[in-house]
Write an enzyme that holds these catalytic residues in place. Structure first.
Site, mmCIF file in Angstrom:
data_model
loop_
_atom_site.group_PDB
_atom_site.id
_atom_site.type_symbol
_atom_site.label_atom_id
_atom_site.label_comp_id
_atom_site.label_asym_id
_atom_site.label_seq_id
_atom_site.Cartn_x
_atom_site.Cartn_y
_atom_site.Cartn_z
ATOM 1 N N TYR A 1 10.949 1.709 7.592
ATOM 2 C CA TYR A 1 11.797 1.833 8.779
ATOM 3 C C TYR A 1 13.245 1.443 8.491
ATOM 4 O O TYR A 1 14.171 1.924 9.147
ATOM 5 C CB TYR A 1 11.306 0.896 9.882
ATOM 6 C CG TYR A 1 9.995 1.209 10.529
ATOM 7 C CD1 TYR A 1 9.179 2.257 10.106
ATOM 8 C CD2 TYR A 1 9.556 0.450 11.610
ATOM 9 C CE1 TYR A 1 7.980 2.529 10.719
ATOM 10 C CE2 TYR A 1 8.354 0.707 12.236
ATOM 11 C CZ TYR A 1 7.562 1.745 11.791
ATOM 12 O OH TYR A 1 6.370 1.997 12.413
ATOM 13 N N GLU B 1 3.554 5.741 6.544
ATOM 14 C CA GLU B 1 4.868 5.687 7.179
ATOM 15 C C GLU B 1 5.874 5.213 6.140
ATOM 16 O O GLU B 1 5.618 4.257 5.397
ATOM 17 C CB GLU B 1 4.873 4.727 8.366
ATOM 18 C CG GLU B 1 4.400 5.348 9.650
ATOM 19 C CD GLU B 1 4.568 4.416 10.837
ATOM 20 O OE1 GLU B 1 4.400 4.892 11.966
ATOM 21 O OE2 GLU B 1 4.865 3.219 10.643
ATOM 22 N N GLN C 1 -4.215 9.423 16.054
ATOM 23 C CA GLN C 1 -3.299 10.274 15.295
ATOM 24 C C GLN C 1 -3.899 10.793 13.996
ATOM 25 O O GLN C 1 -3.631 11.927 13.608
ATOM 26 C CB GLN C 1 -2.012 9.487 15.027
ATOM 27 C CG GLN C 1 -1.224 9.226 16.305
ATOM 28 C CD GLN C 1 -0.117 8.209 16.122
ATOM 29 O OE1 GLN C 1 -0.048 7.511 15.110
ATOM 30 N NE2 GLN C 1 0.751 8.086 17.115
ATOM 31 N N ARG D 1 3.706 -3.199 3.677
ATOM 32 C CA ARG D 1 4.913 -4.008 3.747
ATOM 33 C C ARG D 1 5.281 -4.076 5.223
ATOM 34 O O ARG D 1 5.576 -3.062 5.855
ATOM 35 C CB ARG D 1 6.048 -3.370 2.935
ATOM 36 C CG ARG D 1 7.366 -4.117 3.058
ATOM 37 C CD ARG D 1 8.506 -3.483 2.276
ATOM 38 N NE ARG D 1 9.751 -4.096 2.696
ATOM 39 C CZ ARG D 1 10.610 -3.554 3.560
ATOM 40 N NH1 ARG D 1 10.366 -2.347 4.080
ATOM 41 N NH2 ARG D 1 11.702 -4.197 3.907
ATOM 42 N N TRP E 1 -1.902 5.546 22.713
ATOM 43 C CA TRP E 1 -1.967 5.961 21.312
ATOM 44 C C TRP E 1 -2.801 4.994 20.480
ATOM 45 O O TRP E 1 -2.848 3.795 20.735
ATOM 46 C CB TRP E 1 -0.552 6.030 20.712
ATOM 47 C CG TRP E 1 0.260 7.178 21.195
ATOM 48 C CD1 TRP E 1 1.293 7.135 22.093
ATOM 49 C CD2 TRP E 1 0.119 8.550 20.817
ATOM 50 N NE1 TRP E 1 1.804 8.394 22.298
ATOM 51 C CE2 TRP E 1 1.095 9.289 21.530
ATOM 52 C CE3 TRP E 1 -0.738 9.224 19.952
ATOM 53 C CZ2 TRP E 1 1.236 10.658 21.393
ATOM 54 C CZ3 TRP E 1 -0.599 10.599 19.819
ATOM 55 C CH2 TRP E 1 0.382 11.294 20.536
ATOM 56 N N GLN F 1 -4.920 0.648 11.631
ATOM 57 C CA GLN F 1 -5.265 0.431 10.227
ATOM 58 C C GLN F 1 -6.116 -0.827 10.018
ATOM 59 O O GLN F 1 -6.126 -1.737 10.831
ATOM 60 C CB GLN F 1 -3.992 0.332 9.386
ATOM 61 C CG GLN F 1 -3.227 1.625 9.248
ATOM 62 C CD GLN F 1 -2.309 1.923 10.415
ATOM 63 O OE1 GLN F 1 -2.183 1.141 11.356
ATOM 64 N NE2 GLN F 1 -1.646 3.063 10.359
#
Length: 581
Positions: free
Chosen positions: A481, A478, A189, A423, A168, A147
């Site tokens: 977490y 995402e 991805q 974040r 990756w 990103q």
């Protein structure tokens, strides 16, 4: 009386040369960009060593304060290697990308072990051409990134690979880019390509979106290996402003004009796109240590702002109020406030551009880091919208930080051209109670368009959309977490908060190419719906994917009650949905 003639050897030649020099246009004085803007020219001694020294400092500077911009003057740079580390931006100073030509290498190398580039953030390259003779072989440029990596207005005179070996990489972007050969996305991805062209594209993983691309790959989502989303034309965009040196040797900023229904690169065939040119004299060149009061005084006096690399601790909000103002950052300049003041507030006026800034949340919650317009904004900006390019938001990671919402948009017709709202999930000051933040993006305005929306790890809905007419081309998210328990992460509609929430009152909204992923670290945490949206004739979603990435939890539905589960145990960890409704 006849005048005397100087007959000394070489005198006549000296007079001729002096006259020739006098006839040349005077070179403008070099602006004082400060110590972390490195202006290089072909033939300058020690160029490679200077670039290597910058990379040595930035290669592992994941959360450090240093920022650098490398500016390449027009000309050809032979056998030059340009590795790009954290918080480094390489910018050509030509009016056309081919006016700066690097013959050698431009490279982003994986930061983590095992060729893993999933943390290769905060770096970029713009406005020059590269022939990768010193690349990874086969005339190939390696750009292993994730990103916040603006790659714009570039010409790759060869091939391009978007990962490193078999490692990756996760989430990238380019726009206004021409690749003469093959783009190989390999293990990348997800990716957005806007207004670009290449010989051929190969590779697909989860979510590859092509908007206004002249030669998109064949195949269509959700076929494995062909998870492509093609949008033929870019409906409305204004390309990012760029710094360049004009024919008289003076620095200026080119602001491209608004374009509609466009395909391919803006500079094809050597053309200079329509727009306006602002001489550097019309900019205040901001340097670390400038106060917010001083910057606001410059803006109020009618100046544009050019932020140079570094960290800016602001004690009051930066207010951009005059129509047509350009605020441009080079080298990822970072704004931060620790006294609870928002960082940036724009007025509800035509033609503002804010580009290339890094906004870092402070110790006190400021409510919002950046607000575009104000609540209740009423003006329409269809002919001359506010445009945001390459704005990156961070809550935690370098230090504890908190904010309720990173970016709020109240001004109608705003265009967002690449943003990452993050974040932090790793680094300093990271934890459910350490870097609290509810939302990444909140949209109240009508007819807002976003190209490249990356929003991750916020504690409630990552995106809340309450205005009609929204359009999003590519979404990557995402989920957080770190919900400690399911009870701590509940919404009014069920278990967990949706990533993408369209308000029930909205009647018109469209989105293409959405990827939403879970990495729940605690057992027993699930999300009922990745997307929630009202069922209305004007609300449409195309090409959605959910993925469960670790050994815990699940995403039970893709949008509302449609789509299969993505479960890390007891089923498939990937689910797709071509269209809704």
């Amino acid at each position: 009386m006849q005048g005397r003639t100087d007959r000394r050897p070489g005198a006549w030649l000296g007079l001729m040369l002096a006259g020739a020099v006098a006839a040349l246009p005077a070179q403008a004085a070099e602006p004082d960009f400060g110590p972390h803007v490195h202006v290089l020219a072909p033939g300058m001694p020690g160029i490679q060593q200077r670039i290597d020294d910058i990379y040595a400092a930035q290669q592992t500077n994941h959360f450090g304060p240093r920022r650098d911009a490398i500016l390449l003057k027009p000309g050809t740079y032979r056998d030059l290697r340009i590795p790009v580390g954290f918080f480094t931006q390489v910018l050509g100073l030509g009016q056309h990308p081919d006016e700066v030509h690097v013959i050698g290498d431009l490279r982003s190398t994986a930061f983590l072990e095992n060729d893993n580039a999933t943390q290769n953030f905060w770096r970029g390259a713009e406005n020059f051409s590269v022939t990768p003779t010193l690349g990874i072989g086969d005339n190939t440029l390696q750009w292993a990134v994730s990103q916040a990596i603006p790659f714009r207005r570039m010409h790759v005179r060869g091939n391009m690979r978007l990962n490193q070996r078999e490692g990756w990489s996760s989430g990238g972007w380019f726009a206004d880019v021409k690749v003469d050969g093959v783009v190989n996305s390999a293990t990348q991805q997800q990716w957005l390509s806007r207004n670009s062209a290449w010989g051929r594209w190969t590779g697909s993983n989860w979510n590859m979106v092509f908007v206004g691309v002249s030669n998109p790959p064949a195949g269509e989502f959700p076929t494995p290996g062909q998870r492509f989303t093609q949008v033929e034309r870019t409906p409305l965009v204004r390309e990012k402003p760029y710094l360049f040196i004009d024919a008289k040797g003076a620095y200026a900023v080119r602001v491209p004009a608004l374009k509609r229904n466009s395909v391919g690169v803006s500079w094809a065939g050597g053309r200079i796109e329509p727009g306006r040119t602002l001489p550097i004299s019309r900019f205040h060149i901001a340097r670390p240590g400038d106060t917010a009061a001083a910057l606001n005084a410059q803006l109020a006096a009618g100046k544009h702002l050019l932020f140079t690399p570094g960290e800016y601790l602001l004690t009051e909000t930066l207010r951009i109020t005059r129509p047509g103002t350009v605020v441009l950052g080079i080298g990822l300049p970072t704004l931060r406030s620790d006294n609870g003041q928002p960082l940036v507030q724009t007025a509800d006026v035509d033609g503002l551009t804010v580009a290339g800034l890094f906004l870092d949340a402070g110790l006190q919650d400021s409510g919002v880091l950046m607000a575009v317009g104000e609540p209740g904004s009423r003006q329409r900006h269809r002919a001359d919208p506010i445009v945001l390019h390459d704005l990156f938001f961070r809550i935690g990671g370098a230090a504890p930080g908190q904010v309720h919402t990173a970016l709020r948009i109240h001004a109608h017709d705003t265009l967002v051209d690449h943003t990452w709202l993050w974040r932090a999930d790793h680094g300093q000051g990271v934890g459910w109670d350490s870097n609290p933040s509810a939302h990444g993006l909140w949209v109240e305005a009508e007819d807002v368009t976003v190209y490249g929306l990356f929003v991750e790890h916020f504690q409630q809905a990552q995106v809340v959309w309450r205005g009609n007419g929204g359009r999003v081309y590519f979404y990557q998210s995402e989920l957080p977490y770190d919900p400690p328990t399911q009870a701590a992460w509940q919404s009014p509609t069920g278990r967990g908060h949706p990533s993408y929430l369209v308000d029930p009152a909205v009647t018109r909204h469209q989105a293409w190419g959405l990827g939403i992923y879970s990495v729940f670290l605690q057992p027993g945490v699930v999300l009922d719906r990745a997307i929630e949206a009202p069922r209305a004739p004007g609300v449409r979603f195309q090409h959605m994917i959910t993925v469960c990435l670790v050994d815990k939890g699940s995403i039970e539905r893709i949008i509302n009650d449609a789509g299969e589960p993505a479960r890390c145990r007891g089923g498939s960890n990937t689910a797709t949905l071509k269209a809704w409704p």
